[in-house]
Scaffold this active site. Structure first.
Site, PDB file in Angstrom:
ATOM      1  N   GLY A   1      -0.440  -6.008  -7.588  1.00 52.05           N
ATOM      2  CA  GLY A   1      -1.428  -6.662  -7.352  1.00 52.05           C
ATOM      3  C   GLY A   1      -1.314  -8.221  -6.435  1.00 52.05           C
ATOM      4  N   THR A   2      -0.182  -8.050  -5.700  1.00 50.12           N
ATOM      5  CA  THR A   2       0.129  -9.570  -5.007  1.00 50.12           C
ATOM      6  C   THR A   2      -0.643  -9.935  -3.946  1.00 50.12           C
ATOM      7  OG1 THR A   2       1.793  -8.501  -3.483  1.00 50.12           O
ATOM      8  CG2 THR A   2       2.742  -9.371  -5.491  1.00 50.12           C
ATOM      9  N   ASN A   3      -1.348  -8.687  -3.297  1.00 55.07           N
ATOM     10  CA  ASN A   3      -2.392  -8.798  -2.305  1.00 55.07           C
ATOM     11  C   ASN A   3      -3.712  -9.196  -2.949  1.00 55.07           C
ATOM     12  OD1 ASN A   3      -1.647  -8.217   0.576  1.00 55.07           O
ATOM     13  ND2 ASN A   3      -0.735  -6.497  -0.654  1.00 55.07           N
TER      14      ASN A   3
ATOM     15  N   MET B   1      -3.670   3.546  -4.500  1.00 55.40           N
ATOM     16  CA  MET B   1      -2.616   4.671  -4.064  1.00 55.40           C
ATOM     17  C   MET B   1      -3.384   5.909  -4.457  1.00 55.40           C
ATOM     18  SD  MET B   1      -0.370   2.967  -2.848  1.00 55.40           S
ATOM     19  CE  MET B   1       1.118   3.927  -2.372  1.00 55.40           C
ATOM     20  N   LYS B   2      -4.699   5.873  -4.139  1.00 56.06           N
ATOM     21  CA  LYS B   2      -5.575   7.254  -4.259  1.00 56.06           C
ATOM     22  C   LYS B   2      -6.535   7.141  -2.904  1.00 56.06           C
ATOM     23  CE  LYS B   2      -7.189  10.409  -6.914  1.00 56.06           C
ATOM     24  NZ  LYS B   2      -6.431  11.567  -7.442  1.00 56.06           N
ATOM     25  N   ILE B   3      -6.510   8.609  -2.475  1.00 59.16           N
ATOM     26  CA  ILE B   3      -7.356   8.885  -1.321  1.00 59.16           C
ATOM     27  C   ILE B   3      -8.959   8.676  -1.713  1.00 59.16           C
ATOM     28  CG2 ILE B   3      -8.243  10.611   0.510  1.00 59.16           C
ATOM     29  CD1 ILE B   3      -5.192  11.270   0.471  1.00 59.16           C
TER      30      ILE B   3
ATOM     31  N   ASN C   1      -8.370  -1.258   4.344  1.00 60.59           N
ATOM     32  CA  ASN C   1      -7.370  -1.027   3.504  1.00 60.59           C
ATOM     33  C   ASN C   1      -6.236  -1.724   4.277  1.00 60.59           C
ATOM     34  OD1 ASN C   1      -5.337   0.682   2.027  1.00 60.59           O
ATOM     35  ND2 ASN C   1      -4.845   1.978   3.828  1.00 60.59           N
TER      36      ASN C   1
ATOM     37  N   HIS D   1      -1.959  -1.426   5.100  1.00 63.26           N
ATOM     38  CA  HIS D   1      -0.791  -0.174   5.019  1.00 63.26           C
ATOM     39  C   HIS D   1       0.333  -0.963   5.445  1.00 63.26           C
ATOM     40  CE1 HIS D   1       0.547   3.636   5.098  1.00 63.26           C
ATOM     41  NE2 HIS D   1       1.304   3.568   6.343  1.00 63.26           N
TER      42      HIS D   1
END
Ligand code: GAR
Length: 187
Positions: free
Chosen positions: A14-16, A88-90, A105, A107
């Site tokens: 969760g750093t972002n 990390m889930k589509i 998102n 990436h």
């Protein structure tokens, strides 16, 4: 300024998320984080939601209808913008159909290169000269939506996976807020 009610999706550290929470305190930053969604009960980022008194929805992705539950909460908190920050889930097509507003998102590669997982390993293996991060809109194609911001750095001979990861993440903390400002600049 009218700020967008925003939900941040996380799966890990969760750093972002932390960075976006800090930025959102700025009067001129166009989002307010009203909800955090997490699909990993061991995620360190959960603490951040708690410390900052942001409502948290912890979902179990093994349950068939977990996305419907998310949609319900998005409505409850009047969310009009979603940031995927290490989720990390589509996101399913059905979810996209139900949430017709913007989802972005972050990436850890220079898209369209190295979509998917294990980006740092693949970047090194491929002897890339540079790498970085990309913020893009989410659509039904994995890491394939329109690019909003991309930031890069040169790779040194001595760079390891960990060093590349650290350098990439440093850039992410600049790129993610920059992309958000860019999106709402013209509203
Ligand atoms: C970030 O580096 C982000 O780019 C990556 O996960 C990390 C999350 O870090 N996302 C992906 O790999 C998505 N495919 P954080 O939890 O510390 O923000």
């Amino acid at each position: 300024m009218v700020k967008r009610n925003t939900c941040v999706f996380i799966s890990g550290k969760g750093t972002n998320l932390k960075n976006l929470i800090l930025k959102s305190r700025d009067y001129n930053f166009p989002i307010n984080i009203k909800l955090v969604v997490c699909n990993n009960k061991k995620a360190e980022g959960i603490k951040l939601a708690k410390i900052n008194s942001i409502p948290l929805l912890l979902v179990n992705t093994n349950k068939r209808n977990f996305e419907n539950l998310i949609i319900k909460f998005l409505k409850k908190y009047k969310i009009s913008f979603i940031c995927l920050a290490g989720y990390m889930k589509i996101i399913s097509k059905n979810f996209l159909k139900n949430f017709r507003k913007d989802i972005i998102n972050i990436h850890p590669s220079l898209l369209p290169k190295f979509k998917g997982l294990n980006t740092f390993k693949r970047v090194l293996k491929n002897n890339e000269k540079k790498t970085g991060c990309t913020v893009h809109f989410v659509n039904e194609k994995l890491d394939g939506g329109k690019i909003i911001v991309r930031k890069s750095f040169s790779i040194n001979k001595k760079d390891t996976e960990l060093l590349i990861k650290n350098k990439t993440q440093k850039l992410e903390y600049i790129a993610f807020p920059e992309a958000i400002v860019k999106i709402f600049r013209n509203y």
